[in-house]
Design a protein around this motif. Structure first.
Motif, PDB file in Angstrom:
ATOM      1  N   GLN A 356      47.249  -2.609  66.549  1.00 29.52           N
ATOM      2  CA  GLN A 356      45.926  -2.658  67.168  1.00 29.52           C
ATOM      3  C   GLN A 356      44.954  -1.756  66.417  1.00 29.52           C
ATOM      4  OE1 GLN A 356      45.790  -2.029  71.382  1.00 29.52           O
ATOM      5  NE2 GLN A 356      47.528  -3.382  71.825  1.00 29.52           N
ATOM      6  N   VAL A 357      43.657  -2.014  66.660  1.00 30.36           N
ATOM      7  CA  VAL A 357      42.595  -1.225  66.041  1.00 30.36           C
ATOM      8  C   VAL A 357      42.017  -0.279  67.090  1.00 30.36           C
ATOM      9  CG1 VAL A 357      40.343  -1.258  64.919  1.00 30.36           C
ATOM     10  CG2 VAL A 357      42.032  -3.029  64.387  1.00 30.36           C
ATOM     11  N   THR A 358      42.063   1.013  66.787  1.00 29.54           N
ATOM     12  CA  THR A 358      41.477   2.035  67.659  1.00 29.54           C
ATOM     13  C   THR A 358      40.283   2.637  66.938  1.00 29.54           C
ATOM     14  OG1 THR A 358      43.599   2.580  68.688  1.00 29.54           O
ATOM     15  CG2 THR A 358      41.840   4.234  68.832  1.00 29.54           C
ATOM     16  N   ALA A 359      39.128   2.600  67.599  1.00 24.75           N
ATOM     17  CA  ALA A 359      37.905   3.121  66.995  1.00 24.75           C
ATOM     18  C   ALA A 359      37.548   4.458  67.623  1.00 24.75           C
ATOM     19  CB  ALA A 359      36.754   2.138  67.165  1.00 24.75           C
ATOM     20  N   LEU A 360      37.121   5.408  66.790  1.00 29.64           N
ATOM     21  CA  LEU A 360      36.629   6.707  67.248  1.00 29.64           C
ATOM     22  C   LEU A 360      35.132   6.757  67.018  1.00 29.64           C
ATOM     23  CD1 LEU A 360      39.304   9.153  65.750  1.00 29.64           C
ATOM     24  CD2 LEU A 360      39.267   8.133  68.020  1.00 29.64           C
ATOM     25  N   VAL A 361      34.369   6.975  68.078  1.00 31.73           N
ATOM     26  CA  VAL A 361      32.916   7.046  67.959  1.00 31.73           C
ATOM     27  C   VAL A 361      32.432   8.277  68.703  1.00 31.73           C
ATOM     28  CG1 VAL A 361      32.720   4.537  67.803  1.00 31.73           C
ATOM     29  CG2 VAL A 361      32.469   5.646  70.027  1.00 31.73           C
ATOM     30  N   GLY A 362      31.180   8.616  68.458  1.00 32.78           N
ATOM     31  CA  GLY A 362      30.593   9.775  69.116  1.00 32.78           C
ATOM     32  C   GLY A 362      29.506  10.371  68.264  1.00 32.78           C
ATOM     33  N   PRO A 363      28.725  11.287  68.794  1.00 29.62           N
ATOM     34  CA  PRO A 363      27.661  11.919  68.016  1.00 29.62           C
ATOM     35  C   PRO A 363      28.232  12.711  66.846  1.00 29.62           C
ATOM     36  CG  PRO A 363      27.472  12.419  70.381  1.00 29.62           C
ATOM     37  CD  PRO A 363      28.814  11.807  70.171  1.00 29.62           C
TER      38      PRO A 363
END
Length: 569
Positions: A356-363
């Motif tokens: 699976q693809v896990t994305a990390l996002v945030g400021p």
């Protein structure tokens, strides 16, 4: 001496040869003095004694030459051997250090150790050792001879040279302090120069050269002040040292004292000539030793810097290695701090399932890159655990851990080698056809074929004319070739234009098939289809879910999405 342990025998041999060479070197001067004494004391005396001293002098000169050459050969061989060994030790040790150390301040220390510090050690081994040993030997033999001729005159000579030694000690009393200040000033000059050269485009575009140059000027001023302070402190003692260590000072003292003693009848003219021949040459033997002593001081400082680097704690290897059962990634209550005071990551728990693809996002500054840096152990967690296949990454051998993942960063790193070798880094034993297939999968094969020498085209650190997107696809080909089951993408498309981003996205899609994929992204539309999205803020996990779910919650992710969509609109 700890660093020199492998060449200890060579150093002893070099010192012995230097001592014997110096002893042989003083023989011709003694021979000349004895010939003068024979001729002055008994002008009509035996020529046999004179020619005997001629033979002794010639033999001494010959032995000096042979031993001097052999001493230099042994010293330089030992120098080459230990510098090779130390460089290998440094490079191998660097491979065991956490990457975080390099990012913090390690590169400057590595450069200093591999250049300046090793050069200082070279001076000690190849030159200073022989000069110091030779100077001591000359002093012992010459003093012994002069004492045998006349004790009073010998004490006069030793008195002059003793004053030289006294003022030398005075001038060198705070050398370490001043040298450290000069080294720090040199580092500032180097940093300012690199900053100016690297930022020359910005400087010329915005006309900010004055500010950068002021930093350079300030660094130069500090170097000037440091050097000026040292000179101001030692100018008189150093001048006195040079004065009493000069041939003129010895000549003046020997002549003045000798004439007085000759006039009193306590010294013969022949004995005075012996002092004029032998004693006046002593400064030429001793002054190089003064420089050598300074070289030893610098060499000790260089060796201390190298030892400090080699003593840096390596990344701990597991005492009982374990093998991961699968390639799922788990962050279990992970906390991490760079400086031990403020946490960059705090109590993060998440699972990144295989396939699976896990994305990390945030400021910016939310901790996305920091969190992924804990996976390959660029840093170790302060608390909690990072696991692969149920096994703590600290229990997996470093080589096996890194071999299990492909890392693609925004900043592309290329080696000064051919295109093929830059791709083959992913798997050094890969054949040419495998390299070609990886390039095709990364959509960079046609680009490579257009290069002057194809896959044999040499590249430099800047990519050798390749665009940013092409360089990025080259690193993706490297990752594809490795075949690692875990893929970490750190904003791999953040700095690319639309066309390059599309090509890179296609390459990334090929790379990610069947892998555990962790993606850091600022452009949220590129990860809208991810299996799960982790939203970080201030080092904490504040939201988790799929794209639609996060939009429905109307939280931080929804606000970021709305902001980006508004800009795009």
């Amino acid at each position: 001496m700890r660093l020199f342990a492998p060449i200890r025998t060579h150093l002893v041999v070099c010192a012995v040869l230097s001592a014997l060479s110096a002893a042989a070197g003083i023989v011709p001067y003694i021979a000349v003095a004895e010939i003068a004494r024979l001729m002055l004391d008994d002008p009509g005396g035996s020529r046999t004694a004179i020619w005997t001293w001629v033979a002794i002098g010639a033999a001494g000169a010959s032995v000096w030459l042979v031993l001097f050459v052999q001493s230099a050969r042994v010293g330089h061989y030992a120098d080459a051997k230990i510098l090779h060994d130390v460089r290998v030790r440094i490079v191998r040790h660097l491979g065991t250090l956490p990457l975080g150390w390099f990012r913090a301040s390690g590169s400057g220390k590595v450069k200093r150790a591999m250049t300046g510090d090793l050069e200082e050690m070279h001076e000690v081994i190849a030159h200073a050792l022989g000069q110091l040993t030779g100077a001591v030997t000359v002093m012992v033999f010459a003093t012994g001879y002069l004492l045998s001729v006349d004790v009073t005159m010998a004490l006069v000579v030793l008195g002059v040279l003793g004053l030289m030694g006294l003022f030398y000690r005075i001038s060198m009393r705070s050398m370490t302090t001043h040298m450290n200040r000069l080294i720090a000033a040199d580092a500032r000059i180097s940093a300012a120069s690199v900053e100016y050269a690297d930022g020359i485009q910005v400087v010329k575009t915005f006309g900010t050269g004055g500010r950068v140059m002021r930093r350079f000027d300030d660094a130069v001023d500090e170097h000037t002040k440091a050097f000026g302070a040292w000179v101001a402190e030692v100018r008189y003692s150093s001048a006195a040292c040079r004065l009493f260590g000069s041939e003129m000072a010895v000549l003046t003292a020997v002549t003045a004292a000798g004439l007085v003693l000759v006039d009193r009848g306590s010294l013969g003219v022949a004995d005075l000539v012996a002092f004029l021949v032998v004693a006046i040459g002593l400064p030429n033997s001793i002054l190089p030793a003064v420089s050598a002593a300074q070289g030893v001081r610098k060499g000790r400082m260089g060796a201390a810097n190298i030892e400090e680097l080699l003593s840096r704690s390596s990344l701990p290897e597991p005492e009982r290695p374990q093998r991961p059962q699968g390639h799922g990634v788990e962050f279990d209550r992970v906390t991490f701090s760079y400086d031990g005071t403020k946490n960059a990551i705090e109590d993060v728990t998440a699972v990144c399932p295989p396939g699976q693809v896990t994305a990390l996002v945030g400021p910016s500054g939310a901790g996305k890159t920091t969190l992924t840096s804990l996976l390959p152990r660029f840093y170790d967690v302060s608390d909690g655990a990072v696991r692969i296949g149920g096994v703590d990454v600290r229990s997996v051998p470093s080589a096996e851990l890194l071999a299990s993942m492909s890392l693609v960063f925004q900043d592309v790193a290329l080696l000064r080698d051919s295109v093929a070798e830059n791709i083959r880094i992913g798997r050094p034993d890969a054949g040419d056809e495998e390299v070609r297939r990886a390039a095709e999968a990364a959509h960079v094969h046609e680009v490579i074929e257009r290069l002057p020498q194809g896959y044999d085209t040499p590249l430099d650190a800047g990519g050798g004319g390749l665009s940013g997107g092409e360089r990025q696809r080259l690193t993706i080909a490297r990752a594809i070739l490795s075949g690692a089951p875990i893929v970490v993408l750190d904003e791999a498309t953040a700095a690319l234009d639309a066309d390059s981003e599309s090509a890179v996205q296609e390459a990334l899609a090929t790379l990610a098939v069947g892998k555990t994929v962790i993606v850091i992204a600022h452009r949220l539309h590129t990860i809208a289809g991810a299996d799960q999205i982790l939203v970080l803020d201030g080092g904490r996990l504040v939201e988790q879910g799929r794209h639609a779910e996060l939009l429905a919650r109307d939280g931080l992710y929804a606000r970021m999405w709305a902001a980006q969509e508004g800009v795009l609109a």
